[in-house]
Design a protein around this motif. Structure first.
Motif, PDB file in Angstrom:
ATOM      1  N   ILE A  38       0.801  -1.195  -0.049  1.00  0.00           N
ATOM      2  CA  ILE A  38      -0.048  -0.087  -0.060  1.00  0.00           C
ATOM      3  C   ILE A  38       0.773   1.294  -0.081  1.00  0.00           C
ATOM      4  CG2 ILE A  38      -1.659   1.249   1.270  1.00  0.00           C
ATOM      5  CD1 ILE A  38      -2.793  -1.471   2.338  1.00  0.00           C
ATOM      6  N   CYS A  39       2.123   1.379   0.653  1.00  0.00           N
ATOM      7  CA  CYS A  39       2.906   2.476   0.665  1.00  0.00           C
ATOM      8  C   CYS A  39       2.946   3.250  -0.463  1.00  0.00           C
ATOM      9  CB  CYS A  39       4.220   2.144   1.592  1.00  0.00           C
ATOM     10  SG  CYS A  39       5.084   3.622   1.909  1.00  0.00           S
ATOM     11  N   VAL A  40       3.083   4.552  -0.514  1.00  0.00           N
ATOM     12  CA  VAL A  40       3.342   5.394  -1.561  1.00  0.00           C
ATOM     13  C   VAL A  40       4.602   5.247  -2.103  1.00  0.00           C
ATOM     14  CG1 VAL A  40       3.105   7.723  -2.796  1.00  0.00           C
ATOM     15  CG2 VAL A  40       1.394   6.913  -1.009  1.00  0.00           C
ATOM     16  N   GLN A  41       5.580   5.236  -1.060  1.00  0.00           N
ATOM     17  CA  GLN A  41       7.096   5.032  -1.337  1.00  0.00           C
ATOM     18  C   GLN A  41       7.765   3.656  -1.550  1.00  0.00           C
ATOM     19  OE1 GLN A  41       8.936   7.653   1.621  1.00  0.00           O
ATOM     20  NE2 GLN A  41       7.475   9.405   1.233  1.00  0.00           N
ATOM     21  N   ARG A  42       6.980   2.807  -1.880  1.00  0.00           N
ATOM     22  CA  ARG A  42       7.380   1.379  -1.993  1.00  0.00           C
ATOM     23  C   ARG A  42       8.172   0.957  -2.929  1.00  0.00           C
ATOM     24  NH1 ARG A  42       2.118   1.121  -3.462  1.00  0.00           N
ATOM     25  NH2 ARG A  42       1.772   0.368  -5.689  1.00  0.00           N
ATOM     26  N   LYS A  43       8.247   1.800  -4.017  1.00  0.00           N
ATOM     27  CA  LYS A  43       9.210   1.588  -5.128  1.00  0.00           C
ATOM     28  C   LYS A  43      10.303   2.257  -5.018  1.00  0.00           C
ATOM     29  CE  LYS A  43       5.250   0.869  -8.330  1.00  0.00           C
ATOM     30  NZ  LYS A  43       4.429   1.041  -9.428  1.00  0.00           N
ATOM     31  N   LEU A  44      10.628   3.135  -4.046  1.00  0.00           N
ATOM     32  CA  LEU A  44      11.956   3.834  -3.787  1.00  0.00           C
ATOM     33  C   LEU A  44      12.922   2.840  -3.249  1.00  0.00           C
ATOM     34  CD1 LEU A  44      10.703   7.132  -2.568  1.00  0.00           C
ATOM     35  CD2 LEU A  44      11.329   6.683  -4.847  1.00  0.00           C
ATOM     36  N   VAL A  45      14.146   3.061  -3.780  1.00  0.00           N
ATOM     37  CA  VAL A  45      15.498   2.253  -3.268  1.00  0.00           C
ATOM     38  C   VAL A  45      15.748   2.241  -1.716  1.00  0.00           C
ATOM     39  CG1 VAL A  45      17.661   1.456  -3.576  1.00  0.00           C
ATOM     40  CG2 VAL A  45      16.524   2.238  -5.467  1.00  0.00           C
ATOM     41  N   ASN A  46      15.754   3.638  -1.304  1.00  0.00           N
ATOM     42  CA  ASN A  46      16.068   3.830   0.137  1.00  0.00           C
ATOM     43  C   ASN A  46      14.690   4.195   0.736  1.00  0.00           C
ATOM     44  OD1 ASN A  46      18.770   3.089  -0.040  1.00  0.00           O
ATOM     45  ND2 ASN A  46      19.344   5.475  -0.779  1.00  0.00           N
ATOM     46  N   ASN A  47      13.838   3.370   0.932  1.00  0.00           N
ATOM     47  CA  ASN A  47      12.608   3.738   1.536  1.00  0.00           C
ATOM     48  C   ASN A  47      12.690   3.521   2.919  1.00  0.00           C
ATOM     49  OD1 ASN A  47       9.786   3.957   2.284  1.00  0.00           O
ATOM     50  ND2 ASN A  47       9.231   2.145   1.303  1.00  0.00           N
ATOM     51  N   SER A  48      12.615   4.706   3.681  1.00  0.00           N
ATOM     52  CA  SER A  48      12.641   4.641   5.077  1.00  0.00           C
ATOM     53  C   SER A  48      11.323   5.075   5.779  1.00  0.00           C
ATOM     54  CB  SER A  48      13.586   5.980   5.589  1.00  0.00           C
ATOM     55  OG  SER A  48      12.905   7.297   5.073  1.00  0.00           O
ATOM     56  N   CYS A  49      10.106   5.017   4.921  1.00  0.00           N
ATOM     57  CA  CYS A  49       8.819   5.172   5.316  1.00  0.00           C
ATOM     58  C   CYS A  49       8.275   4.191   6.105  1.00  0.00           C
ATOM     59  CB  CYS A  49       7.797   5.455   4.156  1.00  0.00           C
ATOM     60  SG  CYS A  49       6.333   5.821   4.562  1.00  0.00           S
ATOM     61  N   ASN A  50       8.499   2.833   5.607  1.00  0.00           N
ATOM     62  CA  ASN A  50       7.861   1.721   6.195  1.00  0.00           C
ATOM     63  C   ASN A  50       6.367   1.640   6.413  1.00  0.00           C
ATOM     64  OD1 ASN A  50      10.537   0.245   5.899  1.00  0.00           O
ATOM     65  ND2 ASN A  50      11.163   1.013   8.108  1.00  0.00           N
ATOM     66  N   GLY A  51       5.777   2.429   5.537  1.00  0.00           N
ATOM     67  CA  GLY A  51       4.368   2.261   5.583  1.00  0.00           C
ATOM     68  C   GLY A  51       3.728   3.426   6.761  1.00  0.00           C
ATOM     69  N   ARG A  52       4.451   4.323   7.294  1.00  0.00           N
ATOM     70  CA  ARG A  52       4.237   5.178   8.198  1.00  0.00           C
ATOM     71  C   ARG A  52       3.303   6.239   7.466  1.00  0.00           C
ATOM     72  NH1 ARG A  52       9.767   4.967   9.818  1.00  0.00           N
ATOM     73  NH2 ARG A  52       9.941   3.640  11.635  1.00  0.00           N
ATOM     74  N   CYS A  53       3.401   6.399   6.221  1.00  0.00           N
ATOM     75  CA  CYS A  53       2.312   7.120   5.575  1.00  0.00           C
ATOM     76  C   CYS A  53       0.718   7.012   5.650  1.00  0.00           C
ATOM     77  CB  CYS A  53       2.847   7.575   4.140  1.00  0.00           C
ATOM     78  SG  CYS A  53       3.087   5.842   3.168  1.00  0.00           S
ATOM     79  N   GLU A  54       0.782   5.642   5.586  1.00  0.00           N
ATOM     80  CA  GLU A  54      -0.543   4.900   5.425  1.00  0.00           C
ATOM     81  C   GLU A  54      -1.130   4.986   6.893  1.00  0.00           C
ATOM     82  OE1 GLU A  54      -2.532   4.017   3.395  1.00  0.00           O
ATOM     83  OE2 GLU A  54      -1.232   4.502   1.987  1.00  0.00           O
ATOM     84  N   LEU A  55      -0.003   4.870   7.882  1.00  0.00           N
ATOM     85  CA  LEU A  55      -0.514   5.047   9.402  1.00  0.00           C
ATOM     86  C   LEU A  55      -0.921   6.786   9.543  1.00  0.00           C
ATOM     87  CD1 LEU A  55      -0.559   4.172  12.173  1.00  0.00           C
ATOM     88  CD2 LEU A  55       1.776   4.837  12.622  1.00  0.00           C
ATOM     89  N   GLN A  56      -0.039   7.778   9.001  1.00  0.00           N
ATOM     90  CA  GLN A  56      -0.613   8.947   9.301  1.00  0.00           C
ATOM     91  C   GLN A  56      -2.071   9.279   8.681  1.00  0.00           C
ATOM     92  OE1 GLN A  56       0.767  10.924  11.343  1.00  0.00           O
ATOM     93  NE2 GLN A  56       2.403   9.505  11.556  1.00  0.00           N
ATOM     94  N   LYS A  57      -2.182   8.584   7.430  1.00  0.00           N
ATOM     95  CA  LYS A  57      -3.445   8.782   6.783  1.00  0.00           C
ATOM     96  C   LYS A  57      -4.694   8.104   7.587  1.00  0.00           C
ATOM     97  CE  LYS A  57      -1.949   8.487   1.935  1.00  0.00           C
ATOM     98  NZ  LYS A  57      -1.870   7.837   0.860  1.00  0.00           N
ATOM     99  N   SER A  58      -4.339   6.999   8.245  1.00  0.00           N
ATOM    100  CA  SER A  58      -5.315   6.309   8.945  1.00  0.00           C
ATOM    101  C   SER A  58      -5.765   7.084  10.208  1.00  0.00           C
ATOM    102  CB  SER A  58      -4.842   4.947   9.407  1.00  0.00           C
ATOM    103  OG  SER A  58      -4.711   4.078   8.474  1.00  0.00           O
ATOM    104  N   LEU A  59      -4.980   7.598  11.033  1.00  0.00           N
ATOM    105  CA  LEU A  59      -5.050   8.566  12.091  1.00  0.00           C
ATOM    106  C   LEU A  59      -5.569   9.598  11.928  1.00  0.00           C
ATOM    107  CD1 LEU A  59      -1.498   7.945  14.115  1.00  0.00           C
ATOM    108  CD2 LEU A  59      -3.926   7.023  14.476  1.00  0.00           C
TER     109      LEU A  59
END
Length: 125
Positions: A38-59
């Motif tokens: 689901i993560c928007v940044q999943r295709k980036l090589v150095n992805n430091s998000c680890n799905g936190r963007c989706e957590l912020q959207k859910s919150l």
């Protein structure tokens, strides 16, 4: 039985205050899957998000729902019914003639007298 009922009722009353906790817990349980799919940044090589963007959207979505529900509660109107009112204008009240009396005259001796009042079963107390 009463203690179980009070525990369940307490949990139900406290459940809405733990909403963001449930969102965060479900995120942590499914973080790997969210980061891969689901993560928007999943295709980036150095992805430091680890799905936190989706957590912020859910919150944010949860907080918006809470604000909407609070606004709905603020818009409610309380209606109070007062049963024993006194009318100042007594001319507006018409008295209907009584055809039958509202009482009964006992001509015989009473058989028994009930001195006890209604008590609900102890199961409900």
């Amino acid at each position: 039985m009463k203690s179980l009922f009070s525990i369940v009722l307490s949990i139900l009353l406290l459940l809405p205050s733990f909403g963001s906790f449930f969102v965060y817990t479900s995120f942590k349980l499914n973080q790997d899957e969210i980061a891969k799919t689901i993560c928007v940044q999943r295709k980036l090589v150095n992805n430091s998000c680890n799905g936190r963007c989706e957590l912020q959207k859910s919150l944010k979505k949860y907080e918006d729902n809470e604000k909407k529900m609070q606004n709905n509660l603020d818009n409610k109107v309380d209606l109070v019914f007062i049963q024993n009112t006194v009318f100042a204008d007594f001319n507006a009240i018409t008295v209907a003639p009584i055809e039958k009396p509202n009482f009964y005259i006992l001509e015989k001796k009473t058989v028994s007298v009930a001195l006890s009042s209604f008590r609900p079963p102890s199961y409900f107390i």
